[in-house]
Design a protein around this motif. Structure first.
Motif, PDB file in Angstrom:
ATOM      1  N   MET A 206      20.933  72.229  27.111  1.00  0.00           N
ATOM      2  CA  MET A 206      22.148  72.238  27.210  1.00  0.00           C
ATOM      3  C   MET A 206      22.635  73.317  28.029  1.00  0.00           C
ATOM      4  O   MET A 206      22.084  74.354  27.845  1.00  0.00           O
ATOM      5  CB  MET A 206      23.073  72.175  25.883  1.00  0.00           C
ATOM      6  CG  MET A 206      24.503  72.377  26.053  1.00  0.00           C
ATOM      7  SD  MET A 206      25.157  72.085  24.474  1.00  0.00           S
ATOM      8  CE  MET A 206      26.973  72.139  24.996  1.00  0.00           C
ATOM      9  N   ASN A 207      23.496  73.214  29.213  1.00  0.00           N
ATOM     10  CA  ASN A 207      23.855  74.254  30.072  1.00  0.00           C
ATOM     11  C   ASN A 207      25.036  75.267  29.339  1.00  0.00           C
ATOM     12  O   ASN A 207      25.822  74.662  28.917  1.00  0.00           O
ATOM     13  CB  ASN A 207      24.352  73.673  31.179  1.00  0.00           C
ATOM     14  CG  ASN A 207      23.397  72.803  32.174  1.00  0.00           C
ATOM     15  OD1 ASN A 207      22.017  73.019  31.900  1.00  0.00           O
ATOM     16  ND2 ASN A 207      23.769  72.046  33.115  1.00  0.00           N
ATOM     17  N   SER A 208      24.518  76.409  29.652  1.00  0.00           N
ATOM     18  CA  SER A 208      25.605  77.203  29.020  1.00  0.00           C
ATOM     19  C   SER A 208      26.861  77.367  30.201  1.00  0.00           C
ATOM     20  O   SER A 208      26.398  77.338  31.162  1.00  0.00           O
ATOM     21  CB  SER A 208      25.096  78.574  28.751  1.00  0.00           C
ATOM     22  OG  SER A 208      24.509  79.087  29.870  1.00  0.00           O
ATOM     23  N   PRO A 209      27.988  77.960  29.740  1.00  0.00           N
ATOM     24  CA  PRO A 209      29.004  78.207  30.737  1.00  0.00           C
ATOM     25  C   PRO A 209      28.641  79.198  31.829  1.00  0.00           C
ATOM     26  O   PRO A 209      28.893  79.375  32.887  1.00  0.00           O
ATOM     27  CB  PRO A 209      30.198  78.339  29.806  1.00  0.00           C
ATOM     28  CG  PRO A 209      29.877  77.953  28.597  1.00  0.00           C
ATOM     29  CD  PRO A 209      28.427  77.769  28.440  1.00  0.00           C
ATOM     30  N   THR A 210      27.940  80.103  31.187  1.00  0.00           N
ATOM     31  CA  THR A 210      27.352  81.346  32.350  1.00  0.00           C
ATOM     32  C   THR A 210      26.622  81.070  33.185  1.00  0.00           C
ATOM     33  O   THR A 210      26.647  81.362  34.349  1.00  0.00           O
ATOM     34  CB  THR A 210      26.687  82.441  31.351  1.00  0.00           C
ATOM     35  OG1 THR A 210      27.813  82.957  30.201  1.00  0.00           O
ATOM     36  CG2 THR A 210      26.417  83.724  32.172  1.00  0.00           C
ATOM     37  N   LEU A 211      25.672  80.045  32.720  1.00  0.00           N
ATOM     38  CA  LEU A 211      24.689  79.498  33.846  1.00  0.00           C
ATOM     39  C   LEU A 211      25.501  78.867  34.910  1.00  0.00           C
ATOM     40  O   LEU A 211      25.173  78.885  36.304  1.00  0.00           O
ATOM     41  CB  LEU A 211      23.693  78.613  33.214  1.00  0.00           C
ATOM     42  CG  LEU A 211      22.537  77.999  34.105  1.00  0.00           C
ATOM     43  CD1 LEU A 211      21.697  79.088  34.829  1.00  0.00           C
ATOM     44  CD2 LEU A 211      21.767  77.259  33.518  1.00  0.00           C
ATOM     45  N   TYR A 212      26.460  78.040  34.625  1.00  0.00           N
ATOM     46  CA  TYR A 212      27.303  77.095  35.552  1.00  0.00           C
ATOM     47  C   TYR A 212      28.147  78.213  36.524  1.00  0.00           C
ATOM     48  O   TYR A 212      28.061  77.779  37.714  1.00  0.00           O
ATOM     49  CB  TYR A 212      28.382  75.984  34.853  1.00  0.00           C
ATOM     50  CG  TYR A 212      29.137  75.446  35.735  1.00  0.00           C
ATOM     51  CD1 TYR A 212      28.682  74.384  36.387  1.00  0.00           C
ATOM     52  CD2 TYR A 212      30.427  75.866  35.764  1.00  0.00           C
ATOM     53  CE1 TYR A 212      29.590  73.402  37.377  1.00  0.00           C
ATOM     54  CE2 TYR A 212      31.478  75.013  36.720  1.00  0.00           C
ATOM     55  CZ  TYR A 212      30.876  73.874  37.265  1.00  0.00           C
ATOM     56  OH  TYR A 212      31.708  73.361  38.173  1.00  0.00           O
ATOM     57  N   LEU A 213      28.640  79.233  35.811  1.00  0.00           N
ATOM     58  CA  LEU A 213      29.323  79.872  36.815  1.00  0.00           C
ATOM     59  C   LEU A 213      28.414  80.749  37.617  1.00  0.00           C
ATOM     60  O   LEU A 213      28.856  81.050  38.859  1.00  0.00           O
ATOM     61  CB  LEU A 213      30.164  81.166  35.787  1.00  0.00           C
ATOM     62  CG  LEU A 213      31.416  80.536  35.130  1.00  0.00           C
ATOM     63  CD1 LEU A 213      32.042  81.738  34.182  1.00  0.00           C
ATOM     64  CD2 LEU A 213      32.544  80.207  35.993  1.00  0.00           C
ATOM     65  N   ASP A 214      27.285  81.129  37.162  1.00  0.00           N
ATOM     66  CA  ASP A 214      26.278  81.736  37.997  1.00  0.00           C
ATOM     67  C   ASP A 214      25.828  80.983  39.302  1.00  0.00           C
ATOM     68  O   ASP A 214      25.913  81.059  40.441  1.00  0.00           O
ATOM     69  CB  ASP A 214      25.058  82.153  37.375  1.00  0.00           C
ATOM     70  CG  ASP A 214      25.200  83.292  36.382  1.00  0.00           C
ATOM     71  OD1 ASP A 214      26.277  84.058  36.583  1.00  0.00           O
ATOM     72  OD2 ASP A 214      24.458  83.582  35.453  1.00  0.00           O
TER      73      ASP A 214
ATOM     74  N   TYR B  25      26.811  81.464  43.348  1.00  0.00           N
ATOM     75  CA  TYR B  25      25.988  81.535  44.036  1.00  0.00           C
ATOM     76  C   TYR B  25      26.140  80.438  45.290  1.00  0.00           C
ATOM     77  O   TYR B  25      26.057  80.813  46.516  1.00  0.00           O
ATOM     78  CB  TYR B  25      24.630  80.860  43.553  1.00  0.00           C
ATOM     79  CG  TYR B  25      23.342  81.044  44.445  1.00  0.00           C
ATOM     80  CD1 TYR B  25      22.820  81.922  45.025  1.00  0.00           C
ATOM     81  CD2 TYR B  25      22.816  79.595  44.898  1.00  0.00           C
ATOM     82  CE1 TYR B  25      21.769  81.920  46.063  1.00  0.00           C
ATOM     83  CE2 TYR B  25      21.678  79.478  45.662  1.00  0.00           C
ATOM     84  CZ  TYR B  25      21.227  80.540  46.439  1.00  0.00           C
ATOM     85  OH  TYR B  25      20.144  80.474  47.219  1.00  0.00           O
ATOM     86  N   ALA B  26      26.745  79.363  44.777  1.00  0.00           N
ATOM     87  CA  ALA B  26      27.185  78.473  45.896  1.00  0.00           C
ATOM     88  C   ALA B  26      28.389  78.921  46.852  1.00  0.00           C
ATOM     89  O   ALA B  26      28.313  79.143  48.174  1.00  0.00           O
ATOM     90  CB  ALA B  26      27.726  77.077  45.282  1.00  0.00           C
ATOM     91  N   ILE B  27      29.229  79.865  46.234  1.00  0.00           N
ATOM     92  CA  ILE B  27      30.207  80.494  47.145  1.00  0.00           C
ATOM     93  C   ILE B  27      29.497  81.513  47.809  1.00  0.00           C
ATOM     94  O   ILE B  27      30.037  81.689  49.251  1.00  0.00           O
ATOM     95  CB  ILE B  27      31.382  81.366  46.067  1.00  0.00           C
ATOM     96  CG1 ILE B  27      32.243  80.174  45.301  1.00  0.00           C
ATOM     97  CG2 ILE B  27      32.181  82.178  46.787  1.00  0.00           C
ATOM     98  CD1 ILE B  27      32.947  80.505  44.243  1.00  0.00           C
ATOM     99  N   GLN B  28      28.412  82.259  47.521  1.00  0.00           N
ATOM    100  CA  GLN B  28      27.873  83.346  48.308  1.00  0.00           C
ATOM    101  C   GLN B  28      27.175  82.447  49.472  1.00  0.00           C
ATOM    102  O   GLN B  28      27.493  83.016  50.586  1.00  0.00           O
ATOM    103  CB  GLN B  28      26.890  83.979  47.744  1.00  0.00           C
ATOM    104  CG  GLN B  28      27.349  84.894  46.581  1.00  0.00           C
ATOM    105  CD  GLN B  28      26.404  85.776  45.762  1.00  0.00           C
ATOM    106  OE1 GLN B  28      25.125  85.248  45.632  1.00  0.00           O
ATOM    107  NE2 GLN B  28      26.671  86.624  44.933  1.00  0.00           N
TER     108      GLN B  28
END
Length: 150
Positions: free
Chosen positions: A1-9, A13-16
């Motif tokens: 399961m994906n953690s919210p922290t991984l999604y935010l990371d 990264y996409a924003i960068q």
């Protein structure tokens, strides 16, 4: 399961990754502003020459015909430059959107991103080449008198 922290990371990264293309968009917008200004001046000059009440049909058939033909060529080049740079901006926007879709959908769009960015860069080069040609034509036809007649 994906953690919210991984999604935010992933989103961070996409924003960068999207920052560089966004800065490119800013540069393209500046160029479009300059090109649109030149196109407006070309059109204004063409109207002034063609619609002047002092100009006769013989004038338009003579030396003014050459000036109008030059203005029409410059108008065409400026318009083509604007079209190519606008296409470049649209492709850069597509790159940014694809970057975010890649993160959101967890898909691999690397090849598509490479193609889109290459096309955007090529369209920008074409637009700048048309703009350079228009500027070259403008400088070749300008008449600056170095001495004043008394």
């Amino acid at each position: 399961m994906n953690s919210p922290t991984l999604y935010l990371d992933d989103m961070a990264y996409a924003i960068q990754l999207a920052l560089a293309p966004v800065f490119l968009l800013t540069g393209i917008a500046g160029m479009l502003n300059v090109m649109a200004g030149r196109l407006a001046r070309i059109i204004d000059r063409g109207r002034r020459v063609a619609e002047s009440p002092e100009i006769t049909a013989a004038d338009i058939a003579g030396p003014l015909s050459t000036e109008l033909a030059g203005l029409e060529r410059r108008r065409h080049l400026a318009s083509a430059a604007i079209t190519a740079c606008t296409l470049s901006a649209l492709l850069v926007c597509t790159v940014v959107a694809t970057l975010f879709l890649e993160v959101l959908l967890k898909l691999n769009f690397k090849i598509l991103l490479g193609i889109l960015f290459t096309c955007a860069t090529f369209a920008l080069v074409v637009g700048l080449a048309y703009f350079l040609r228009e500027v070259h034509l403008a400088t070749m036809t300008v008449r600056i008198q170095t001495s004043r007649s008394k």
